[in-house]
Design an enzyme around this catalytic site. Structure first.
Site, PDB file in Angstrom:
ATOM      1  N   GLY A   9     -99.699 -17.645 -13.646  1.00 52.14           N
ATOM      2  CA  GLY A   9    -100.542 -16.473 -13.845  1.00 52.14           C
ATOM      3  C   GLY A   9     -99.666 -15.281 -14.178  1.00 52.14           C
ATOM      4  CB  THR A  10    -100.399 -11.893 -15.461  1.00 53.13           C
ATOM      5  OG1 THR A  10    -101.515 -11.570 -14.631  1.00 53.13           O
ATOM      6  CG2 THR A  10    -100.897 -12.409 -16.804  1.00 53.13           C
ATOM      7  CG  MET A  11     -95.701  -9.769 -13.179  1.00 51.87           C
ATOM      8  SD  MET A  11     -94.650  -8.318 -13.502  1.00 51.87           S
ATOM      9  CE  MET A  11     -95.634  -7.421 -14.698  1.00 51.87           C
ATOM     10  CB  CYS A  13    -102.719 -13.199 -10.847  1.00 55.14           C
ATOM     11  SG  CYS A  13    -101.474 -14.498 -10.916  1.00 55.14           S
ATOM     12  CE  LYS A  15     -96.716 -15.242 -10.524  1.00 53.77           C
ATOM     13  NZ  LYS A  15     -97.409 -13.938 -10.672  1.00 53.77           N
ATOM     14  CB  SER A  16     -95.830 -14.177  -3.827  1.00 53.58           C
ATOM     15  OG  SER A  16     -94.881 -14.173  -4.883  1.00 53.58           O
ATOM     16  CD  GLU A  86     -90.929 -14.328  -8.449  1.00 56.81           C
ATOM     17  OE1 GLU A  86     -91.141 -14.467  -9.666  1.00 56.81           O
ATOM     18  OE2 GLU A  86     -91.422 -13.416  -7.775  1.00 56.81           O
ATOM     19  CD  GLN A  88     -91.000 -16.095 -12.835  1.00 60.47           C
ATOM     20  OE1 GLN A  88     -91.688 -17.003 -12.361  1.00 60.47           O
ATOM     21  NE2 GLN A  88     -90.952 -14.882 -12.301  1.00 60.47           N
TER      22      GLN A  88
END
Length: 214
Positions: A9-11, A13, A15-16, A86, A88
């Protein structure tokens, strides 16, 4: 069977937050896992969410060998799952190591990350996750552009102004009085380089600009 799962997802959204919740859920079932993170906003060896949740994690560097690290940690006790935030920022070979852990040891690996950088190019780690993952899940919590539309792109800003050059990985920071930060935008405003700050500086109405989407 064990799986390699990529949550993307984008920042902004969540995820963490989901990574932390996933680990909590498994611990409640009596399972044991390892949390890995890299370049977290809370500092080295931490996994945090913007909601204020935080936990200790194993810090990943470009030299980290997941295969060796996990096998070493297994000597101290059972390992049922890995949480990898993270992703990516991981190298392609590190993602290969995660896939090998799934296939040869039978440990579930859950990776969390964004797919593209501020120039809309795929991060190497995310590209490899997309190539190898057994399952790819797009987070359903939508981040919003300043205009109110769904945010789909990550922008890098310097003092609130969007930039289109620089190294692929730059952690948000203040350097020489220039504030480097990130902002999520819809595709249209990312293409136009229109951040919330640039709109305010130009005294343009977000409502007027939002009407351009309609």
């Amino acid at each position: 069977m064990a799986e390699l799962v990529f949550f993307l997802g984008t920042m902004d959204c969540g995820k963490s937050t989901l990574a932390l919740q996933t680990s909590y859920n498994y611990r409640q079932r009596g399972l044991r896992g390892i949390i890995f993170s890299m370049n977290d906003r809370a500092g080295t060896g931490k996994l945090s969410s913007r909601l204020g949740l935080i936990t200790d994690a194993v810090e990943v560097t470009r030299e980290t060998d997941f295969w060796q690290a996990v096998n070493r940690l297994r000597l101290a006790g059972r390992v049922d799952y890995l949480i990898c935030d993270e992703v990516q920022f991981y190298t392609r070979s590190q993602v290969d190591q995660l896939a090998r852990i799934v296939d040869e040891i039978g440990i579930n690996v859950y990776g969390f990350g964004i797919t593209t950088d501020f120039l809309t190019r795929l991060f190497p780690g995310s590209a490899r996750m997309l190539e190898l993952a057994d399952r790819v899940e797009r987070l359903q919590v939508e981040a919003l552009c300043w205009c109110g539309a769904r945010a789909t792109h990550n922008a890098r800003t310097v003092n609130g102004i969007m930039v289109r050059e620089g190294e692929q990985v730059v952690v948000g920071d203040t350097d020489n009085r220039d504030v480097v930060a990130y902002e999520v935008l819809c595709r249209k405003h990312h293409m136009r380089g229109m951040t919330a700050e640039s709109v305010r500086a130009g005294e343009l109405s977000p409502r007027t600009l939002l009407e351009e989407h309609e």
